[in-house]
Design an enzyme around this catalytic site. Structure first.
Site, PDB file in Angstrom:
ATOM      1  N   CYS A   1       0.800  -1.222   0.000  1.00 44.30           N
ATOM      2  CA  CYS A   1       0.000   0.000   0.000  1.00 44.30           C
ATOM      3  C   CYS A   1       0.836   1.277   0.000  1.00 44.30           C
ATOM      4  O   CYS A   1       0.311   2.359  -0.260  1.00 44.30           O
ATOM      5  CB  CYS A   1      -0.955   0.004   1.197  1.00 44.30           C
TER       6      CYS A   1
ATOM      7  N   HIS B   1      -3.208   7.120   2.664  1.00 43.33           N
ATOM      8  CA  HIS B   1      -3.668   5.811   2.208  1.00 43.33           C
ATOM      9  C   HIS B   1      -5.006   5.491   2.865  1.00 43.33           C
ATOM     10  O   HIS B   1      -5.160   5.602   4.088  1.00 43.33           O
ATOM     11  CB  HIS B   1      -2.628   4.746   2.564  1.00 43.33           C
TER      12      HIS B   1
ATOM     13  N   ASN C   1     -10.370  -0.014   0.325  1.00 39.92           N
ATOM     14  CA  ASN C   1      -8.910   0.076   0.347  1.00 39.92           C
ATOM     15  C   ASN C   1      -8.398  -0.490  -0.983  1.00 39.92           C
ATOM     16  O   ASN C   1      -8.524  -1.683  -1.249  1.00 39.92           O
ATOM     17  CB  ASN C   1      -8.373  -0.733   1.535  1.00 39.92           C
TER      18      ASN C   1
END
Length: 333
Positions: free
Chosen positions: A111, A253, A283
């Site tokens: 990520c 993020h 996500n």
């Protein structure tokens, strides 16, 4: 002195939308739990046969149109879900974009991949190796999720986002500031897909079914994500010569809403300065930050001249942050 400047932005989500109700019909969870604990209502997922390269090519094309240029001098793809283990996916993306004889490679930082990639891209530009490049964050996480695991399958979605970076001066809008990047491999097992790599393949043991899928230790990840993103953000802000109150917008993020709340509290930056699209897309791993940037432009939350902080955390463990003054640019839909 040369600097890497954001000159274009593009994003793309696969058409298929999966709602919480669709997931709760198969899993022991509820729409209320998913919304309150994670903050997700819907997510986009790839259709059978669709791959990360397909998402990334479309996002890159839009970024090039946004920048008003026909091509770029290189391609970097941040992803955890390449089309194949070998070769890298970025060269194929470059070819499909009509880019010939340019450097193209993948970055694996989960990520944090997009922020890592921005750092690498900025290095290539400031060193004079290339004058421009396309930095893509793209992931098809639905392809590595265990559909029976309610702790992970409700969190993630698929998508891709891209920026065009060009050579410019450090004092112009869009110029990326100093980076703060870090890792802690002692905690690599907190976020992992255990099977499929050389360690598992060389053992020749029978692979447990669950080891083929993404796994995450949620509690430990939460604590590390908040601490690492907050520390990296402070360092990046300080290296830019700013203080926390100077920041107009935070593009973090999109792990889950509670992590965003906690980072906001740690940095003492008001939560309404955080641009968030996790409710609609989940996500999206390496695509998270560029998709949130595009969302901010569309919604009007992100305006030219604003001081912007980018920060991310992911498997590895990895983390990173950087800053920029947002430039004047439009999206190509």
């Amino acid at each position: 002195m040369r600097a890497a400047v954001v000159a274009g932005l593009g994003s793309w989500l696969p058409p298929r939308v999966v709602t919480n109700d669709e997931l709760t019909a198969k899993l022991d969870t509820t729409d209320e739990w998913i919304r309150t604990r994670i903050g997700v209502a819907t997510r986009h997922v790839v259709e059978p046969g669709m791959a990360t390269s397909d998402l990334s090519v479309e996002a890159a094309r839009r970024a090039l149109r946004s920048a008003g240029v026909p091509g770029a001098g290189g391609v970097i793809l941040a992803t955890t879900t390449p089309d194949r283990p070998c070769p890298a996916t970025a060269p194929e993306i470059a070819s499909r974009l009509g880019l010939v004889d340019v450097p193209a490679f993948d970055i694996a930082a989960v990520c944090t991949g997009f922020v890592y990639g921005l750092g690498v891209g900025a290095g290539l530009i400031t060193a004079g190796i290339v004058d421009s490049l396309i930095m893509i964050g793209g992931d098809a996480y639905s392809t590595i999720l265990n559909p029976q695991d309610r702790t992970t399958s409700v969190i993630f979605g698929d998508g891709a986002g891209a920026v065009v970076l060009r050579s410019g001066s450090p004092d112009e809008p869009g110029a990326l500031g100093p980076f703060d990047l870090g890792s802690d491999g002692e905690l690599s097992d907190l976020i992992t897909v255990p099977a499929g790599g050389s360690r598992q393949r060389s053992s020749r043991d029978i692979v447990p079914h669950g080891d083929k899928f993404f796994q995450m230790e949620g509690r430990e990840v939460f604590a590390n994500a908040v601490a690492r993103m907050s520390a990296a953000s402070r360092n990046a802000i300080k290296r830019r010569g700013w203080v926390e109150s100077d920041v107009d917008k935070v593009i973090a993020h999109q792990a889950n809403t509670r992590i965003l709340d906690a980072v906001s509290e740690e940095l003492e930056v008001p939560r309404d300065k955080f641009v968030s699209n996790i409710t609609d897309v989940g996500n999206t791993s390496a695509a998270s930050i560029p998709l949130a940037l595009a969302h901010g432009v569309r919604s009007g939350e992100l305006q030219a001249g604003q001081k912007v902080l980018l920060t991310a955390f992911g498997g590895g463990l990895t983390w990173g942050a950087t800053t920029l003054v947002w430039p004047e640019l439009s999206l190509a839909e």
